[in-house]
Design a protein around this motif. Structure first.
Motif, short mmCIF file in Angstrom:
data_model
loop_
_atom_site.label_atom_id
_atom_site.label_comp_id
_atom_site.label_asym_id
_atom_site.label_seq_id
_atom_site.Cartn_x
_atom_site.Cartn_y
_atom_site.Cartn_z
N TYR A 677 0.86 -1.19 0.00
CA TYR A 677 0.00 0.00 0.00
C TYR A 677 0.89 1.23 0.00
N ARG A 678 0.54 2.20 -0.84
CA ARG A 678 1.27 3.48 -0.85
C ARG A 678 0.30 4.62 -1.17
N ARG A 679 0.07 5.48 -0.21
CA ARG A 679 -0.74 6.69 -0.42
C ARG A 679 0.08 7.68 -1.23
N ILE A 680 -0.48 8.21 -2.29
CA ILE A 680 0.23 9.15 -3.16
C ILE A 680 -0.08 10.58 -2.74
N ARG A 681 0.97 11.35 -2.57
CA ARG A 681 0.82 12.77 -2.21
C ARG A 681 1.30 13.64 -3.35
N GLU A 682 0.87 14.87 -3.34
CA GLU A 682 1.25 15.79 -4.41
C GLU A 682 2.76 15.93 -4.52
N ALA A 683 3.44 15.89 -3.36
CA ALA A 683 4.91 16.02 -3.39
C ALA A 683 5.58 14.87 -4.14
N ASP A 684 4.92 13.71 -4.22
CA ASP A 684 5.50 12.57 -4.92
C ASP A 684 5.62 12.82 -6.42
N LEU A 685 4.79 13.71 -6.93
CA LEU A 685 4.76 13.91 -8.38
C LEU A 685 6.00 14.61 -8.90
N THR A 686 6.77 15.20 -8.01
CA THR A 686 8.00 15.90 -8.42
C THR A 686 9.24 15.16 -7.94
N GLN A 687 9.09 13.88 -7.58
CA GLN A 687 10.20 13.12 -7.01
C GLN A 687 11.32 12.89 -8.01
N GLY A 688 11.01 12.91 -9.31
CA GLY A 688 12.05 12.72 -10.32
C GLY A 688 12.48 11.29 -10.51
N ARG A 689 11.71 10.33 -10.01
CA ARG A 689 12.07 8.93 -10.16
C ARG A 689 11.36 8.33 -11.37
N GLY A 690 12.06 7.44 -12.06
CA GLY A 690 11.42 6.70 -13.12
C GLY A 690 10.69 5.49 -12.58
N ALA A 691 11.19 4.95 -11.48
CA ALA A 691 10.57 3.77 -10.89
C ALA A 691 9.33 4.16 -10.10
N SER A 692 8.59 3.15 -9.68
CA SER A 692 7.31 3.37 -9.01
C SER A 692 7.45 3.07 -7.52
N LEU A 693 7.03 4.01 -6.68
CA LEU A 693 7.00 3.77 -5.23
C LEU A 693 5.76 2.95 -4.91
N ILE A 694 5.97 1.79 -4.30
CA ILE A 694 4.84 0.90 -4.00
C ILE A 694 4.59 0.77 -2.50
N GLY A 695 5.35 1.49 -1.69
CA GLY A 695 5.05 1.57 -0.26
C GLY A 695 5.54 0.39 0.54
N LYS A 696 4.72 -0.02 1.52
CA LYS A 696 5.09 -1.10 2.43
C LYS A 696 4.07 -2.23 2.33
#
Length: 903
Positions: A677-696
Motif C-alpha cells: 500500500y502506498r498513499r500518493i501525495r502531491e509532493a510525490d509527483l515531483t520526485q524525479g524517479r522513473g521507478a514506481s514507489l509501492i510503499g510497504k
C-alpha cells in the motif's frame, strides 16, 4: 574563514598558458601560528611526486634555517627526457602489441556501471564531491594479507577482488570494471623525478559462474599482472583505439576507481616548528566513486570519494559498512560462492526481519467469501447490490438467485475444491455465477470469451472442468464449450432453477472451510502456456480484513467491475463492494473501451471507489480535462502495472490529492491481488524517479529482498521480492515442478512459504519499496542498462505529453533501439514539430544514450481487456518523423568534420 580560504584555494584554476604548476600561500593566523597552502596541478605531479617534494622541501628549509649549504643531489635526467623516451619506445610493433592487448581485454565493455544511484545521472557530468572515511581492522588486514601471500598475490590484488564482489552485489552485474592508477616508474632513473608519470589501468572482473573468493583472487592476480605488463600505453590512447560510446554524463571506460596509496609520503620535519596536517574535506570527485585505501598503523584507512550529484552520503556510509562485513565473510570462507556471503550488518538483518515476527501474530479470517456477502444480505436485503445498464438487483434478490443456481450445481456433483468454468459476457450473470459456484462449495475458473479460442481450449483441458456456466450467445461463438456448457439463459435450465430453494447453503453441510479453493485464475506463462493459480477463500478474506486498516470502505460506497473477471483485480472490485454492503456497477465491455462513456457512468452512478490500471486511468485523466461534471470518487486505487507518478500531474492539478485519495498498490495473482500500500501525495509527483514507489507490505504479509542465492540485500540495493504471509496462494494447478520452483522456503526463515515474484525492488529510507521492474526483462541498449520508466517520466514531464510509453525494440543481433509512443494533449501542432520539441526537452534532462531514436504520436495507447497497454497492438514507428532535417555542412570546419566522419 580559514575553511573558506582553503576551499577557494583548492578550486582556483591554473592558467596552463602562463602559470607555474605550483603555487604556495601562507596564512598568518597569529604571531606564532601560520598555515601553508601548497597547490599543484596534476599535469606536473603525481602521488609519488608529493613524497619527493616534501622531502626536498624539508632539506631546503632545514639548511636555510640553520645557515647551511643546500645540497640536493643533481638529477641525472629531466622529465622531458622521460617524455622523449616514452614517445620513442611507444610506437610501431611495441605500441600495437600493447594496444591489441587492451582492445581484446576490454572488448564489449559495459558502457556505464549499474550501481543503484540516489539521484538521476545529470546529462552533463557534475564533479561535486565529498569523502567518507572508514577503516578495516588489523585482524582482517592480516588475514587478507596471509591469504594473498598463499596465492602469490599482493594485498592490492586481494582488495581488488573483494571490491569487485561488493560492486557486483550492489549492481546485480557480473562484468565489473574499475580503474586504478599505476605509478608507471619502472625505470630506476625516474624514481626521484617530480612529474606526471602515473597512468590509469582498466581492470575487468568476470563474476559469472558463481566463483569462490579463491577463484576470484587468482583471476585478479592474472588481470593485474597482465595489466602491469601493458601499463606503458597512456589511457588516452586506449580510449582512442577502443572508440567507446562517449557521453557528457560520465567518464569513458570506467566510472569507479580503486587506489591503494602505498607511496612514500615523505617526512616533513622542520627545525623550530611544531607541524600538523590541516584536514580538509574533498569538494570534488573525478569519478562516480573512488575508493582510496591507505596503509595505516591500525590497519587500512578507506576514503570513499563520491560524486554528490548521484550518491548520498548515507548510501556511501552503508557501502563502507557492507564492504567490511563482506570482506570478513569472504576471509572466513574463501572457498564459498562469493554471492552466498552475508552483506548486511547484524543491525540491518534484525531490522529487515523484524516485520515477519509481527505478521505471525495475525490470524486470517475463518469465513468463506460468500458468507461475508450473505451477512450483508441479511443486514439490508432491500439495498441495491448489483447494477448492469438498466438492470438492478437488491442484496436479497442477488442472494436468492445465487442460492438457486448453487443448489443446482451441488445436484450436479459440485463440492469443495471442484472447479467450475465461468464463460459469460459482462452482465448480472457474471456475479451471480461467481456467487453460486462459491456457495456450492466449488471454485470458479474465469474463461473470458474475449480470449483467443486456443487459449480457452488449453485452459479447459488443463483445469479439467466438467461444467461451464455460459449463455447461448457465447456458446454459439465458442462451440468448444458444447459438451460442458450450462447455459444460464436456457429455458429448460431456468425452469429447473426456479424450482430450487432460495435459502443459503450452510458451509458446514458442504464440508466447506476457508482453506478450500475460491477460484483458479490463469496468468501468462513464460513457456507460452498460461498457468492456473490456486487461490483459497482465506487468501481473499484476509486481504479485505488487512487492507481495511488503510481504507474505510462501507455500505455507502459504489464500486465498478471495470476489469475482466479473468483478471484478479476483479476479485478486489467484486468483494470490496459486496463484503462491505456497497453497490457494484458492472461496466459493459463497450463502456470500458470508451473513456467518455465510462466517465459518464461514473457520474451517473456516483461511483466512490475506482480501481484502475495506470494505462486505463490515463485515458480518464484526458477525459476529465474535458468535462465539467463533478465526480463522487473517494478513492482511486492503482494496480496491475507500474505507476509513473508524473502522469498524475494533470489530475492532481484539478482535484488535489485528498479528494479522491490516490493509492498505489503492487500485487500479483499468486499473492492474492494486493501486496503493498502506498498513499500518493502531491509532493510525490515531483520526485524525479522513473521507478514506481509501492510503499510497504500489508500487515499480514512480509517482503524480503534477496539476491540470486537468497541472501538478504541491504537498503538501497535491488533484489528480487519474496512475499510470505497469509496472502500466498496454494500454488499452480497441475504444475508441481513450477510450484516448487516459485513457492519456496528461504534459509533461516523456518517453514514459512515465500513466493518468488520475479520482480525487482529496492528498499528506501523509512522502509518504503521502489519497484524496479521484472528481473527477467532487463533492458540494455548499446551496453547501457536502462530503466524505461525513467525515460517515460522525463517524456511525461513535457507540457504537451499526456502519456508516454517507451520500449526497446530489437534491430538485428545485439542492436536495440528505444522507441517512444506518445499521447499528446490538446496540442494542434504537427507530429514532426512536436517530436522535435520533445526531443530537445528530453536531451536537457537525460544523457544521450537514453534519448529514444524513434517516436510515434498516438491518439491513445491500445489497451488489453485487463486495462493494461496492449504492446502487440502498437504500430511500427514512423522513422521519418524521428529524423532531423538534413543540413549540409557549410564552413570549412564542418566540411572537414563531415569528410572525417565519412571515412
Amino acid at each position: 574563514e580559514i575553511a573558506e580560504v582553503l576551499a577557494n584555494e583548492a578550486i582556483s584554476a591554473f592558467d596552463l598558458s602562463q602559470d607555474l604548476m605550483i603555487r604556495a600561500r601562507l596564512l598568518k593566523v597569529s604571531e606564532l601560528e601560520h598555515i601553508l597552502l601548497v597547490t599543484m596541478h596534476h599535469i606536473a605531479s603525481d602521488g609519488w611526486s608529493m613524497g619527493i617534494l616534501v622531502n626536498e622541501f624539508s632539506q631546503l628549509y632545514s639548511a636555510y634555517a640553520q645557515g647551511q649549504q643546500v645540497s640536493l643531489a643533481p638529477l641525472t635526467i629531466q622529465y622531458g627526457d622521460y617524455a622523449h623516451w616514452q614517445r620513442e619506445y611507444l610506437q610501431g610493433d611495441v605500441l600495437e602489441q600493447q594496444l591489441d592487448y587492451w582492445q581484446n581485454q576490454l572488448a564489449d565493455l559495459p558502457v556505464v556501471h549499474s550501481l543503484p544511484l540516489d539521484h538521476a545521472r545529470p546529462a552533463v557530468q557534475d564533479f561535486s564531491g565529498d569523502v567518507y572515511a572508514s577503516s578495516l581492522d588489523k585482524s582482517d588486514v592480516a588475514s587478507l594479507t596471509a591469504l594473498c601471500q598463499s596465492h602469490g598475490a599482493t594485498l592490492f590484488m586481494g582488495l581488488h577482488a573483494a571490491f569487485s564482489v561488493l560492486l557486483s552485489r550492489y549492481s546485480n552485474e557480473q562484468d565489473i570494471v574499475v580503474g586504478t592508477p599505476v605509478a608507471n616508474r619502472e625505470q630506476s632513473e625516474v624514481a626521484e623525478l617530480i612529474g606526471f608519470f602515473v597512468n590509469t589501468l582498466v581492470l575487468r572482473s568476470d563474476l559469472s559462474g558463481s566463483p569462490s573468493f579463491h577463484d576470484l583472487l587468482g583471476q585478479s592476480k592474472r588481470c593485474l599482472l597482465d595489466a602491469y605488463g601493458h601499463q606503458q600505453v597512456p589511457f588516452e590512447q586506449i580510449v582512442d583505439r577502443l572508440q567507446p560510446e562517449r557521453s557528457l554524463s560520465h567518464s569513458p571506460l570506467f566510472q569507479v576507481m580503486l587506489s591503494l596509496q602505498n607511496n612514500e609520503q615523505g617526512s616533513l620535519s622542520l627545525p623550530g616548528l611544531d607541524l600538523s596536517m590541516l584536514e580538509s574535506s574533498g569538494q570534488t570527485a573525478k569519478f562516480d566513486l573512488t575508493l582510496n585505501i591507505a596503509e595505516e598503523a591500525g590497519g587500512l584507512g578507506l576514503y570513499w570519494e563520491f560524486n554528490t550529484a548521484v550518491f548520498k552520503g548515507e548510501t556511501i556510509a552503508r557501502m563502507a559498512e557492507h564492504f567490511a562485513v563482506l570482506l570478513s565473510a569472504l576471509l572466513q570462507s574463501p572457498e564459498r560462492d562469493v554471492f552466498s556471503h552475508e552483506l548486511v550488518t547484524c543491525r540491518e538483518r534484525e531490522q529487515l526481519l523484524e516485520s515477519s515476527q509481527d505478521m505471525e501474530r495475525l490470524t486470517p479470517s475463518q469465513h468463506c467469501l460468500h458468507e461475508l456477502f450473505e451477512a450483508q444480505a441479511a443486514r439490508h436485503p432491500e439495498k441495491t447490490a448489483l447494477v448492469y445498464e438498466s438492470s438492478r438487483l437488491s442484496y436479497d434478490e442477488l442472494n436468492r438467485r445465487a442460492n438457486q443456481l448453487a443448489r443446482y450445481l451441488t445436484a450436479q456433483g459440485v463440492k469443495p475444491d471442484t472447479l467450475v468454468g465461468l464463460c459469460v459476457e459482462r452482465s448480472l450473470e457474471t456475479v451471480i455465477g461467481v456467487l453460486a459456484i462459491l456457495k456450492a462449495g466449488g471454485a470458479y475458473v474465469p474463461l473470458d470469451p474475449a480470449n483467443p479460442q486456443s487459449r480457452l481450449a488449453y485452459m479447459l483441458e488443463d483445469s479439467g472442468v466438467q461444467t461451464v456456466l455460459t449463455s447461448k450467445a457465447v456458446l454459439a461463438q465458442l462451440p468448444l464449450l458444447a459438451d460442458k456448457a450450462l447455459c444460464l439463459d436456457d429455458d429448460a435450465i431456468q425452469a429447473e432453477l426456479s424450482g430450487m430453494s432460495e435459502q443459503d447453503l450452510a458451509v458446514s453441510s458442504l464440508g466447506l472451510t476457508s482453506s478450500h479453493l475460491a477460484y483458479v485464475i490463469y496468468t501468462s506463462g513464460s513457456t507460452g502456456q498460461p498457468k492456473g493459480v490456486l487461490v483459497q477463500h482465506n487468501n481473499v478474506t484476509r486481504l479485505l480484513d488487512t487492507s481495511q486498516a488503510h481504507f474505510d470502505f462501507s455500505e455507502g460506497d459504489v464500486w465498478t467491475l471495470f476489469h475482466s473477471y479473468a483478471f484478479d483485480f476483479s476479485v478486489w472490485e467484486i468483494w470490496g463492494a459486496l463484503a462491505y454492503g456497497g453497490r457494484l456497477v458492472v461496466v459493459p465491455y463497450w463502456v470500458s473501451r470508451s473513456s467518455g462513456d465510462f466517465y459518464q457512468l461514473l457520474v451517473q452512478e456516483k461511483v466512490t471507489v475506482l480501481n484502475q490500471t495506470p494505462s486505463a486511468f490515463n485515458l480518464l485523466i484526458a477525459e476529465d480535462g474535458r468535462r465539467d461534471e463533478s465526480l463522487a470518487l473517494r478513492y482511486v486505487i492503482f494496480g496491475g502495472e507500474a505507476l509513473n507518478f508524473t502522469q498524475l500531474k494533470p489530475w492532481v492539478a484539478r482535484h488535489g490529492d485528498n479528494t479522491p485519495e490516490l493509492v498505489n498498490m503492487y500485487g500479483i495473482t499468486e499473492t492474492t491481488v494486493h501486496v503493498t500500500y502506498r498513499r500518493i501525495r502531491e509532493a510525490d509527483l515531483t520526485q524525479g524517479r522513473g521507478a514506481s514507489l509501492i510503499g510497504k507490505p500489508l500487515a499480514d504479509l512480509d517482503i524480503l529482498l534477496l539476491n540470486e542465492k537468497q541472501m538478504l540485500v541491504p537498503d538501497g540495493i535491488g533484489g528480487e521480492m519474496y512475499v510470505s504471509g497469509h496472502g500466498v496462494s496454494r500454488g499452480y494447478l497441475n504444475r508441481e515442478g513450477l510450484s516448487a520452483e516459485r513457492f519456496v522456503h528461504v534459509p533461516g526463515q523456518g517453514t514459512k512459504c515465500f513466493y518468488r515474484t520475479g520482480d525487482l525492488a529496492r528498499r528506501l529510507e523509512g522502509g518504503e519499496l521502489e519497484y524496479l521492474g521484472r528481473i527477467d526483462h532487463q533492458v540494455k541498449v548499446r551496453g547501457f542498462r536502462i530503466e524505461l520508466g525513467e525515460i517515460e517520466h522525463a517524456l511525461a514531464d513535457h507540457s504537451d505529453v499526456q502519456e508516454a510509453l517507451v520500449l526497446a525494440q530489437e534491430k538485428g543481433e545485439n542492436n536495440n533501439q528505444l522507441v517512444a509512443y506518445l499521447v499528446a494533449g490538446d496540442s494542434e501542432r504537427e507530429a514532426g514539430t512536436l517530436i522535435e520539441e520533445i526531443k530537445e526537452h528530453i536531451r536537457e534532462v537525460l544523457p544521450e544514450y537514453m534519448v529514444p531514436s524513434a517516436y510515434m504520436v498516438l491518439e491513445a495507447l491500445p489497451l488489453t481487456a485487463n486495462g493494461k497497454v496492449d504492446v502487440k497492438a502498437l504500430p511500427e514507428p514512423d522513422m521519418a518523423l524521428s529524423r532531423a532535417e538534413y543540413i549540409a555542412p557549410e564552413s570549412e570546419t564542418e566540411q572537414a568534420l563531415c569528410a572525417i566522419w565519412q571515412q
